[in-house]
Design a protein around this motif. Sequence first.
Motif, PDB file in Angstrom:
ATOM      1  N   GLY A  90       5.043   3.319  -6.760  1.00 35.19           N
ATOM      2  CA  GLY A  90       5.555   3.142  -8.110  1.00 35.19           C
ATOM      3  C   GLY A  90       4.937   4.047  -9.496  1.00 35.19           C
ATOM      4  O   GLY A  90       4.484   3.984 -10.488  1.00 35.19           O
TER       5      GLY A  90
ATOM      6  N   ARG B  41       8.460  -2.144   6.167  1.00 32.98           N
ATOM      7  CA  ARG B  41       7.285  -2.707   6.531  1.00 32.98           C
ATOM      8  C   ARG B  41       6.761  -1.412   5.607  1.00 32.98           C
ATOM      9  O   ARG B  41       7.480  -0.618   5.318  1.00 32.98           O
ATOM     10  CB  ARG B  41       7.202  -2.639   7.531  1.00 32.98           C
ATOM     11  CG  ARG B  41       7.864  -3.294   8.521  1.00 32.98           C
ATOM     12  CD  ARG B  41       7.505  -3.111  10.028  1.00 32.98           C
ATOM     13  NE  ARG B  41       8.220  -4.755  11.142  1.00 32.98           N
ATOM     14  CZ  ARG B  41       8.515  -4.963  11.484  1.00 32.98           C
ATOM     15  NH1 ARG B  41       9.180  -3.567  12.003  1.00 32.98           N
ATOM     16  NH2 ARG B  41       9.474  -5.820  12.148  1.00 32.98           N
ATOM     17  N   ASN B  42       5.306  -2.526   5.557  1.00 34.02           N
ATOM     18  CA  ASN B  42       4.087  -1.167   4.564  1.00 34.02           C
ATOM     19  C   ASN B  42       3.946   0.271   5.865  1.00 34.02           C
ATOM     20  O   ASN B  42       2.881  -0.249   6.606  1.00 34.02           O
ATOM     21  CB  ASN B  42       3.445  -1.738   3.872  1.00 34.02           C
ATOM     22  CG  ASN B  42       1.615  -1.030   3.754  1.00 34.02           C
ATOM     23  OD1 ASN B  42       1.725   0.473   3.512  1.00 34.02           O
ATOM     24  ND2 ASN B  42       1.083  -1.826   3.877  1.00 34.02           N
ATOM     25  N   SER B  43       4.394   1.391   5.307  1.00 33.94           N
ATOM     26  CA  SER B  43       3.755   1.985   6.852  1.00 33.94           C
ATOM     27  C   SER B  43       2.597   3.153   5.908  1.00 33.94           C
ATOM     28  O   SER B  43       1.750   3.442   6.992  1.00 33.94           O
ATOM     29  CB  SER B  43       4.618   2.994   7.242  1.00 33.94           C
ATOM     30  OG  SER B  43       6.003   3.620   5.832  1.00 33.94           O
ATOM     31  N   ASN B  44       3.396   2.824   4.704  1.00 35.21           N
ATOM     32  CA  ASN B  44       2.146   4.020   4.162  1.00 35.21           C
ATOM     33  C   ASN B  44       0.711   3.395   4.054  1.00 35.21           C
ATOM     34  O   ASN B  44      -0.675   4.590   4.593  1.00 35.21           O
ATOM     35  CB  ASN B  44       2.405   4.397   2.605  1.00 35.21           C
ATOM     36  CG  ASN B  44       3.269   5.181   2.095  1.00 35.21           C
ATOM     37  OD1 ASN B  44       3.962   5.528   2.802  1.00 35.21           O
ATOM     38  ND2 ASN B  44       4.049   4.875   0.921  1.00 35.21           N
TER      39      ASN B  44
ATOM     40  N   THR C  35       0.051   4.027  -3.690  1.00 34.52           N
ATOM     41  CA  THR C  35       1.441   4.679  -3.146  1.00 34.52           C
ATOM     42  C   THR C  35       2.448   3.789  -3.813  1.00 34.52           C
ATOM     43  O   THR C  35       2.155   2.509  -3.845  1.00 34.52           O
ATOM     44  CB  THR C  35       1.242   4.556  -1.070  1.00 34.52           C
ATOM     45  OG1 THR C  35       2.083   3.543  -1.010  1.00 34.52           O
ATOM     46  CG2 THR C  35       0.419   4.954  -0.990  1.00 34.52           C
TER      47      THR C  35
ATOM     48  N   LEU D 200       8.383  -4.236   0.265  1.00 32.88           N
ATOM     49  CA  LEU D 200       7.170  -4.285   1.057  1.00 32.88           C
ATOM     50  C   LEU D 200       6.689  -5.485   1.841  1.00 32.88           C
ATOM     51  O   LEU D 200       5.775  -6.339   1.309  1.00 32.88           O
ATOM     52  CB  LEU D 200       5.449  -3.385   0.294  1.00 32.88           C
ATOM     53  CG  LEU D 200       6.369  -1.879   0.470  1.00 32.88           C
ATOM     54  CD1 LEU D 200       4.632  -1.554  -0.699  1.00 32.88           C
ATOM     55  CD2 LEU D 200       7.430  -1.193   1.083  1.00 32.88           C
TER      56      LEU D 200
ATOM     57  N   ASP E 101       8.261   1.045 -12.219  1.00 32.75           N
ATOM     58  CA  ASP E 101       7.242   2.118 -11.490  1.00 32.75           C
ATOM     59  C   ASP E 101       6.103   1.908 -12.641  1.00 32.75           C
ATOM     60  O   ASP E 101       5.443   2.039 -13.645  1.00 32.75           O
ATOM     61  CB  ASP E 101       7.371   3.420 -11.601  1.00 32.75           C
ATOM     62  CG  ASP E 101       8.832   2.862  -9.729  1.00 32.75           C
ATOM     63  OD1 ASP E 101       8.452   2.842  -9.065  1.00 32.75           O
ATOM     64  OD2 ASP E 101       9.323   4.074 -10.295  1.00 32.75           O
TER      65      ASP E 101
ATOM     66  N   SER F 246       6.834   6.502  -9.892  1.00 30.53           N
ATOM     67  CA  SER F 246       8.642   7.214  -9.889  1.00 30.53           C
ATOM     68  C   SER F 246       8.753   6.801 -12.055  1.00 30.53           C
ATOM     69  O   SER F 246       8.325   6.022 -12.182  1.00 30.53           O
ATOM     70  CB  SER F 246       9.231   7.052  -9.230  1.00 30.53           C
ATOM     71  OG  SER F 246       8.917   7.303  -7.867  1.00 30.53           O
TER      72      SER F 246
ATOM     73  N   PRO G 288       3.710   9.477  -4.443  1.00 30.59           N
ATOM     74  CA  PRO G 288       5.173   8.548  -3.825  1.00 30.59           C
ATOM     75  C   PRO G 288       5.037   8.167  -2.696  1.00 30.59           C
ATOM     76  O   PRO G 288       4.980   8.574  -2.203  1.00 30.59           O
ATOM     77  CB  PRO G 288       5.759  10.024  -4.619  1.00 30.59           C
ATOM     78  CG  PRO G 288       5.016  11.007  -4.571  1.00 30.59           C
ATOM     79  CD  PRO G 288       4.214  10.628  -4.759  1.00 30.59           C
ATOM     80  N   GLY G 289       5.996   6.881  -3.079  1.00 31.52           N
ATOM     81  CA  GLY G 289       6.005   5.774  -2.323  1.00 31.52           C
ATOM     82  C   GLY G 289       6.600   6.478  -0.677  1.00 31.52           C
ATOM     83  O   GLY G 289       5.994   6.136   0.119  1.00 31.52           O
ATOM     84  N   ASN G 290       7.190   7.666  -1.040  1.00 35.45           N
ATOM     85  CA  ASN G 290       8.959   7.704   0.329  1.00 35.45           C
ATOM     86  C   ASN G 290       7.078   8.810   1.273  1.00 35.45           C
ATOM     87  O   ASN G 290       6.384   8.583   0.667  1.00 35.45           O
ATOM     88  CB  ASN G 290       9.474   8.891   0.171  1.00 35.45           C
ATOM     89  CG  ASN G 290      10.816   8.685  -0.260  1.00 35.45           C
ATOM     90  OD1 ASN G 290      10.968   7.611   0.657  1.00 35.45           O
ATOM     91  ND2 ASN G 290      11.238   8.945  -1.380  1.00 35.45           N
ATOM     92  N   PRO G 291       7.610   7.844   2.762  1.00 39.00           N
ATOM     93  CA  PRO G 291       6.205   7.789   3.300  1.00 39.00           C
ATOM     94  C   PRO G 291       6.121   9.440   3.953  1.00 39.00           C
ATOM     95  O   PRO G 291       5.189   9.931   3.902  1.00 39.00           O
ATOM     96  CB  PRO G 291       6.863   6.944   4.975  1.00 39.00           C
ATOM     97  CG  PRO G 291       8.198   5.982   4.448  1.00 39.00           C
ATOM     98  CD  PRO G 291       8.605   6.725   3.033  1.00 39.00           C
TER      99      PRO G 291
ATOM    100  N   PRO H 147      -1.128   0.057  -1.363  1.00 39.35           N
ATOM    101  CA  PRO H 147       0.541   0.495  -1.418  1.00 39.35           C
ATOM    102  C   PRO H 147       1.070  -0.345  -2.304  1.00 39.35           C
ATOM    103  O   PRO H 147       0.307  -2.089  -2.332  1.00 39.35           O
ATOM    104  CB  PRO H 147       0.889  -0.577   0.331  1.00 39.35           C
ATOM    105  CG  PRO H 147      -0.303  -0.965   0.189  1.00 39.35           C
ATOM    106  CD  PRO H 147      -1.662  -0.967  -0.128  1.00 39.35           C
ATOM    107  N   THR H 148       1.500   0.039  -3.176  1.00 38.88           N
ATOM    108  CA  THR H 148       2.413  -1.305  -4.576  1.00 38.88           C
ATOM    109  C   THR H 148       4.050  -1.541  -3.594  1.00 38.88           C
ATOM    110  O   THR H 148       4.475  -0.159  -3.191  1.00 38.88           O
ATOM    111  CB  THR H 148       2.348  -0.787  -5.204  1.00 38.88           C
ATOM    112  OG1 THR H 148       3.047   0.774  -5.824  1.00 38.88           O
ATOM    113  CG2 THR H 148       1.415  -0.459  -5.616  1.00 38.88           C
TER     114      THR H 148
HETATM  115  P1  AMP Z   1       8.138   4.311  -4.597  1.00 48.55           P
HETATM  116  O1  AMP Z   1       7.843   5.746  -4.943  1.00 48.55           O
HETATM  117  O2  AMP Z   1       7.185   3.201  -5.069  1.00 48.55           O
HETATM  118  O3  AMP Z   1       9.649   4.775  -6.404  1.00 48.55           O
HETATM  119  O4  AMP Z   1       9.189   4.331  -3.459  1.00 48.55           O
HETATM  120  C1  AMP Z   1       9.823   5.500  -2.966  1.00 48.55           C
HETATM  121  C2  AMP Z   1      10.738   4.839  -1.709  1.00 48.55           C
HETATM  122  O5  AMP Z   1       9.175   4.064  -0.803  1.00 48.55           O
HETATM  123  C3  AMP Z   1      10.775   3.358  -1.551  1.00 48.55           C
HETATM  124  O6  AMP Z   1      12.379   3.420  -1.113  1.00 48.55           O
HETATM  125  C4  AMP Z   1       9.791   2.537  -1.232  1.00 48.55           C
HETATM  126  O7  AMP Z   1      10.871   1.212  -0.219  1.00 48.55           O
HETATM  127  C5  AMP Z   1       9.565   3.195  -0.431  1.00 48.55           C
HETATM  128  N1  AMP Z   1       7.842   2.636   0.208  1.00 48.55           N
HETATM  129  C6  AMP Z   1       7.149   2.847  -1.049  1.00 48.55           C
HETATM  130  N2  AMP Z   1       6.568   2.098  -0.663  1.00 48.55           N
HETATM  131  C7  AMP Z   1       6.432   2.155   0.402  1.00 48.55           C
HETATM  132  C8  AMP Z   1       4.975   2.396   1.587  1.00 48.55           C
HETATM  133  N3  AMP Z   1       4.201   1.200   1.258  1.00 48.55           N
HETATM  134  N4  AMP Z   1       5.583   1.688   2.934  1.00 48.55           N
HETATM  135  C9  AMP Z   1       6.938   2.455   3.666  1.00 48.55           C
HETATM  136  N5  AMP Z   1       7.513   3.207   2.342  1.00 48.55           N
HETATM  137  C10 AMP Z   1       7.269   2.935   1.297  1.00 48.55           C
END
Ligand code: AMP
Length: 420
Positions: free
Chosen positions: A263, A214-217, A261, A201, A270, A265, A316-319, A196-197
Amino acid sequence: MKANPAHPPAAGLLPFREARKRVEAEAARLRPSGAEAVRLPRSQGRVLAEEVAADRDLPPFPRATRDGYAVRAADLARLPAELKVIGEIRAGGALDPSLSPLAPGCAAEIMTGAPVPAGADAVVMVEYTSRQGNQVKIERGAAAGENVVPTGSEARRGDVLLPRGTRMTPAAIAAAATAGKAEVRVHLRPRVAILPTGDELVEVAAQPGENQIRNSNSYSLAAQVEAAGGDPAQLPIAPDEREPLRRLLLEGLTADLLLVTGGVSAGKHDLVEEVLSELGAEFLFTGALIQPGRPVVFGRAPRRTGAEATPFFGLPGNPVSTMVCFELFARPVLDALSGARPAPLQFVKARLKSEVKTRTGLTRFLPAVLSGEFEEAEVEMVRWQGSGDVAAAARANCYLVVPPEAERLAAGEMVSILMR
Ligand code: AMP
Ligand code: MG
């Protein structure tokens, strides 16, 4: 460290089907890393590294499939027929030699799973008979072969019941048990590193600060990896900084598959693609025309200089995006690394409960609820706030698939859904 001039990687944004094909083509080159023997009851979900062949004919004797009377069908030409009962044949019991071959005008009482004696060619169900002493009266005729499964008709001794590469299901386990396999050789589970990045988080047990989440991914992915037969390893959260990110990416690349996950975008912080490029990554695509999940990245990178490349996904980070992209793209890679032929994506059809307005150009996978039984399957999108909405994802049990050309899906229309 200076940015790689190759960034952003020029691999492109692909329509969904093309992206999927590219993953499948890459998956075809991947192999499992070894095999081990496991006890049969532990083999569910594992992939066979050996073939399982029948060690005897199946069935090994002509098997009665009903309780009733073994007869010569020709004796039932005239109905009702009266036959002499000359004995009983039980499942598993020794066959009394006086019953075989069965003489004309005679019948043997027989149980489901018992061997039909020579001479007999049908079993009449007990429901169509009445017994008086050693006479049985039969009300219905029987065709030759009725209620009898001939020796070897399911498989011959030596026939392959389960080819190498079969993923063990309850039915495959039954077939292996039938062939006497108390243990089977299966491929090793692929090790899947999950990284996870994101600076925002914190770990599940920690108390998040006001603007932290919180890290859910890592947890949803670990669960998906396990369900797909992989062995997940969660790495610590990588901050959005080159050096620690690079160290953790290198660690992740020692696995059979790396799932990153966040970083990926277009944001200023990113860095995942850039740092992977610096590590010598090749990108097979850098986006797919899907929603959620559009920035998804797929490629391979050497685990160290000169070493063989490890496949990776930047999810992509969105869950919800992370979960959807895993289903759509990571599964075929896991199948291949497990030694199985990648399972095709299967869509089922259901009736749409209420209208969905959409926009064209993207294949969409919207969290939805499938309900109703038998032919009454109905599907409805869950109310959601977009791809960050884990609560909505938890209420859903499938994805409603919206094709890229659709402008709206009308209530009552048959639509495609992807089960999860
Ligand atoms: P990103 O893809 O890094 O731009 O993140 C997109 C969205 O996903 C942001 O709102 C992040 O906070 C959320 N996000 C990124 N990683 C995680 C994770 N491991 N768990 C939950 N949400 C996350
Ligand atoms: Mg981020």
